[in-house]
Design a protein around this motif. Sequence first.
Motif, PDB file in Angstrom:
ATOM      1  N   LEU A   1     -27.978 -94.145  -6.711  1.00 12.06           N
ATOM      2  CA  LEU A   1     -28.080 -93.170  -5.638  1.00 12.06           C
ATOM      3  C   LEU A   1     -28.819 -91.920  -6.119  1.00 12.06           C
ATOM      4  CD1 LEU A   1     -27.226 -92.583  -2.726  1.00 12.06           C
ATOM      5  CD2 LEU A   1     -25.092 -91.685  -3.628  1.00 12.06           C
ATOM      6  N   ALA A   2     -28.606 -91.541  -7.361  1.00 11.08           N
ATOM      7  CA  ALA A   2     -29.266 -90.364  -7.929  1.00 11.08           C
ATOM      8  C   ALA A   2     -30.781 -90.516  -7.934  1.00 11.08           C
ATOM      9  CB  ALA A   2     -28.751 -90.103  -9.349  1.00 11.08           C
TER      10      ALA A   2
ATOM     11  N   ARG B   1     -32.030 -89.962  -4.406  1.00  9.85           N
ATOM     12  CA  ARG B   1     -31.947 -88.522  -4.093  1.00  9.85           C
ATOM     13  C   ARG B   1     -33.133 -87.782  -4.714  1.00  9.85           C
ATOM     14  NH1 ARG B   1     -28.676 -85.262  -1.835  1.00  9.85           N
ATOM     15  NH2 ARG B   1     -27.014 -86.787  -1.665  1.00  9.85           N
ATOM     16  N   GLU B   2     -33.483 -88.102  -5.940  1.00 10.79           N
ATOM     17  CA  GLU B   2     -34.622 -87.454  -6.605  1.00 10.79           C
ATOM     18  C   GLU B   2     -35.923 -87.731  -5.841  1.00 10.79           C
ATOM     19  OE1 GLU B   2     -37.138 -87.654 -10.770  1.00 10.79           O
ATOM     20  OE2 GLU B   2     -35.089 -88.414 -10.739  1.00 10.79           O
TER      21      GLU B   2
ATOM     22  N   VAL C   1     -36.338 -88.519  -2.658  1.00 12.44           N
ATOM     23  CA  VAL C   1     -36.327 -87.863  -1.348  1.00 12.44           C
ATOM     24  C   VAL C   1     -36.473 -86.351  -1.495  1.00 12.44           C
ATOM     25  CG1 VAL C   1     -34.952 -87.429   0.720  1.00 12.44           C
ATOM     26  CG2 VAL C   1     -34.996 -89.713  -0.266  1.00 12.44           C
ATOM     27  N   GLU C   2     -35.759 -85.757  -2.426  1.00 13.03           N
ATOM     28  CA  GLU C   2     -35.834 -84.304  -2.593  1.00 13.03           C
ATOM     29  C   GLU C   2     -37.213 -83.839  -3.047  1.00 13.03           C
ATOM     30  OE1 GLU C   2     -32.537 -83.421  -5.169  1.00 13.03           O
ATOM     31  OE2 GLU C   2     -31.149 -83.270  -3.456  1.00 13.03           O
TER      32      GLU C   2
ATOM     33  N   GLU D   1     -30.597 -87.435   5.261  1.00 13.61           N
ATOM     34  CA  GLU D   1     -29.237 -87.826   4.897  1.00 13.61           C
ATOM     35  C   GLU D   1     -29.379 -89.106   4.103  1.00 13.61           C
ATOM     36  OE1 GLU D   1     -26.475 -88.392   8.102  1.00 13.61           O
ATOM     37  OE2 GLU D   1     -27.274 -86.666   9.204  1.00 13.61           O
ATOM     38  N   ILE D   2     -28.552 -89.262   3.096  1.00 15.61           N
ATOM     39  CA  ILE D   2     -28.581 -90.489   2.297  1.00 15.61           C
ATOM     40  C   ILE D   2     -27.256 -91.209   2.484  1.00 15.61           C
ATOM     41  CG2 ILE D   2     -28.712 -91.470  -0.014  1.00 15.61           C
ATOM     42  CD1 ILE D   2     -30.468 -89.105  -0.811  1.00 15.61           C
TER      43      ILE D   2
ATOM     44  N   GLU E   1     -25.468 -95.017   1.368  1.00 13.29           N
ATOM     45  CA  GLU E   1     -25.586 -96.316   0.679  1.00 13.29           C
ATOM     46  C   GLU E   1     -25.362 -97.413   1.705  1.00 13.29           C
ATOM     47  OE1 GLU E   1     -24.252 -96.671  -3.577  1.00 13.29           O
ATOM     48  OE2 GLU E   1     -22.935 -95.060  -2.824  1.00 13.29           O
TER      49      GLU E   1
END
Length: 61
Positions: free
Chosen positions: A32-33, A36-37, A39-40, A53-54, A56
């Motif tokens: 997931l990390a 997130r990286e 997308v950010e 929004e993320i 799973e």
Amino acid sequence: MLDEQRAKGRIFANGRFADGWGGMVIYQSETLAEVREWVENDPYVTHQARRFEIHEWEMVH
């Protein structure tokens, strides 16, 4: 950005919602990390043109 992610094999599917509300990208990743990286660091997100929004997802075969 999505073309780059797709070329790296990170995108399972993406597209707009039929009602015009927004869209969805389904990423493939080990963590997931990592997602997130990605997308950010998307230029649309960093320039605040899009929100995210993320969630799973456990795909059923």
